[in-house]
Write a protein that holds these residues in place. Structure first.
Motif, PDB file in Angstrom:
ATOM      1  N   GLY A   1      -8.259  43.540   3.062  1.00 27.03           N
ATOM      2  CA  GLY A   1      -8.957  42.310   2.711  1.00 27.03           C
ATOM      3  C   GLY A   1      -8.010  41.159   2.503  1.00 27.03           C
ATOM      4  N   MET A   2      -8.590  39.995   2.225  1.00 23.93           N
ATOM      5  CA  MET A   2      -7.841  38.779   1.888  1.00 23.93           C
ATOM      6  C   MET A   2      -6.839  38.438   3.000  1.00 23.93           C
ATOM      7  SD  MET A   2      -9.585  38.492  -0.766  1.00 23.93           S
ATOM      8  CE  MET A   2      -8.985  36.944  -1.425  1.00 23.93           C
ATOM      9  N   THR A   3      -7.254  38.649   4.240  1.00 21.73           N
ATOM     10  CA  THR A   3      -6.371  38.439   5.395  1.00 21.73           C
ATOM     11  C   THR A   3      -6.159  36.962   5.689  1.00 21.73           C
ATOM     12  OG1 THR A   3      -7.176  40.495   6.370  1.00 21.73           O
ATOM     13  CG2 THR A   3      -6.103  38.924   7.861  1.00 21.73           C
ATOM     14  N   THR A   4      -4.881  36.573   5.758  1.00 18.79           N
ATOM     15  CA  THR A   4      -4.546  35.232   6.241  1.00 18.79           C
ATOM     16  C   THR A   4      -3.855  35.362   7.594  1.00 18.79           C
ATOM     17  OG1 THR A   4      -2.420  35.290   5.079  1.00 18.79           O
ATOM     18  CG2 THR A   4      -4.249  34.230   3.942  1.00 18.79           C
TER      19      THR A   4
ATOM     20  N   SER B   1      -2.368  40.856   4.963  1.00 15.18           N
ATOM     21  CA  SER B   1      -3.559  41.356   4.266  1.00 15.18           C
ATOM     22  C   SER B   1      -3.165  42.147   3.032  1.00 15.18           C
ATOM     23  CB  SER B   1      -4.358  42.307   5.177  1.00 15.18           C
ATOM     24  OG  SER B   1      -4.680  41.714   6.406  1.00 15.18           O
TER      25      SER B   1
ATOM     26  N   GLN C   1     -14.003  32.516   3.729  1.00 15.07           N
ATOM     27  CA  GLN C   1     -13.203  33.733   3.522  1.00 15.07           C
ATOM     28  C   GLN C   1     -11.719  33.437   3.719  1.00 15.07           C
ATOM     29  OE1 GLN C   1     -14.992  36.304   6.430  1.00 15.07           O
ATOM     30  NE2 GLN C   1     -16.446  37.211   4.969  1.00 15.07           N
ATOM     31  N   GLN C   2     -11.411  32.660   4.737  1.00 14.65           N
ATOM     32  CA  GLN C   2      -9.990  32.366   4.981  1.00 14.65           C
ATOM     33  C   GLN C   2      -9.424  31.466   3.886  1.00 14.65           C
ATOM     34  OE1 GLN C   2     -10.233  31.692   9.537  1.00 14.65           O
ATOM     35  NE2 GLN C   2      -8.288  32.641   9.050  1.00 14.65           N
TER      36      GLN C   2
ATOM     37  N   ALA D   1      -8.726  33.740   0.951  1.00 16.01           N
ATOM     38  CA  ALA D   1      -7.582  34.621   1.192  1.00 16.01           C
ATOM     39  C   ALA D   1      -6.277  33.869   0.924  1.00 16.01           C
ATOM     40  CB  ALA D   1      -7.619  35.154   2.619  1.00 16.01           C
ATOM     41  N   ARG D   2      -6.159  32.670   1.499  1.00 13.49           N
ATOM     42  CA  ARG D   2      -4.940  31.896   1.277  1.00 13.49           C
ATOM     43  C   ARG D   2      -4.793  31.500  -0.198  1.00 13.49           C
ATOM     44  NH1 ARG D   2      -3.957  26.362   1.557  1.00 13.49           N
ATOM     45  NH2 ARG D   2      -1.721  25.925   1.619  1.00 13.49           N
TER      46      ARG D   2
ATOM     47  N   GLN E   1      -3.734  34.552  -2.253  1.00 11.31           N
ATOM     48  CA  GLN E   1      -2.349  34.943  -1.968  1.00 11.31           C
ATOM     49  C   GLN E   1      -1.385  33.983  -2.669  1.00 11.31           C
ATOM     50  OE1 GLN E   1      -1.324  35.765   2.127  1.00 11.31           O
ATOM     51  NE2 GLN E   1      -2.973  37.256   2.410  1.00 11.31           N
TER      52      GLN E   1
ATOM     53  N   TRP F   1      -8.931  40.191  -5.357  1.00 12.89           N
ATOM     54  CA  TRP F   1      -9.798  40.429  -4.206  1.00 12.89           C
ATOM     55  C   TRP F   1     -11.106  39.668  -4.429  1.00 12.89           C
ATOM     56  CZ3 TRP F   1      -9.293  44.380  -0.184  1.00 12.89           C
ATOM     57  CH2 TRP F   1      -8.064  45.035  -0.184  1.00 12.89           C
TER      58      TRP F   1
END
Lengths: 137, 137, 137
Positions: free
Chosen positions: A76-79, A92, C10-11, C14-15, C18, C74
């Motif tokens: 998850g949390m893919t950039t 990810s 979602q993107q 994610a960024r 992170q 997450w």
């Protein structure tokens, strides 16, 4: 790869990890390129090529079967980095749930997975993977 | 259903599980077809139809309230089978977090959810669901 | 914001997460609007503005470093409200994995995150965030 979007990559990872968790080692290895490089803390040195990757997956599946455990890899949390000539960089989070026949599931590992993904014959494949474990920063 | 993509299905599951976890049993049941079939290890035999599905959700919500717990159903790693005349096959991992008033969250269950999804009046609905628990393979 | 879809969001998350987990407090704060409001159970009153948000992220990163822990946020199961003039309402589940140098990861917190997201100069930003903890319903 201008036409690859996050949905394609999410679906790739879903199929990829279902194959791994189901013990389908050969099918899993085919989601890597022929000469893929796989580096992980559990490996003394990076594994190279589909044969070695399949062998590692088979050994892991046998270990889980021996322990009576199921593993579930959640990605998850893919950039995504900027698309470059030789592929897409995808970073990810991965959590691995381990489930035995006794007791509740446990979070076995939390990792960061850095992949370079390429398209071959229209299919996404992993050309390079580097795993780091969050308990060994 | 050629126009259904993974994003639609992710959004469907997000709304679907928020309704379940919020105890909105009737609204949750309406995300199934009238004659949906729901099979799970906790059920002696499959439940059929929205009324029975809503009743099960109400009972589960009362159980959680009695135990002073909140549940959060996470659906992920969804793969889609080829679209067929009578719907889409979607296979997902599910993890259920259980959170009490004391102590940290715990991973209550890890499951695989196999759904047949259909569109009715433009809305996605579950026509058939089969749940397997990873601790009872 | 008619062109924003779930994949964009979602993107963004994610960024956003992170950056937070990597301790990049200033970059993280820039994913909020200048005058963003951030309300969470750990805060006696809502924090306002990027400076305060960055300061909070720096303090949290120092706390994790002191404890020898990595956190992984997450975000999942995101539902979007109808787009309105002043942004998009997004409701998500959040689970925070905490990973020390000893022992396995643990699920530190399960939360619900209610955001109002806006676009500024083409970039998504959080204008308002309200966090509730599932262990304090």
């Amino acid at each position: 790869m201008p036409s690859t979007d996050i949905s394609d990559i999410q679906q790739f990872y879903a199929r990829h990890m279902q194959l791994l968790d189901d013990g389908a080692a050969e099918q899993w290895a085919r989601t890597f390129t022929d000469d893929a490089v796989f580096a992980a803390p559990s490996l003394r040195e990076p594994v190279r090529g589909r044969e070695a990757i399949a062998a590692g997956a088979r050994a892991a599946a046998e270990g889980r079967a021996g322990a009576g455990e199921v593993h579930r890899h959640w990605v998850g949390m893919t950039t995504l980095g900027p698309g470059v000539r030789d592929g897409i960089e995808a970073v990810s989070y991965v959590q691995i749930l381990a489930v035995g026949r006794q007791g509740p599931p446990r979070v076995h590992l939390s990792c960061v997975m850095r992949d370079r993904l390429v398209r071959q014959d229209g299919e996404l494949r992993v050309a390079e993977r580097r795993i780091t474990r969050d308990d060994r920063p």
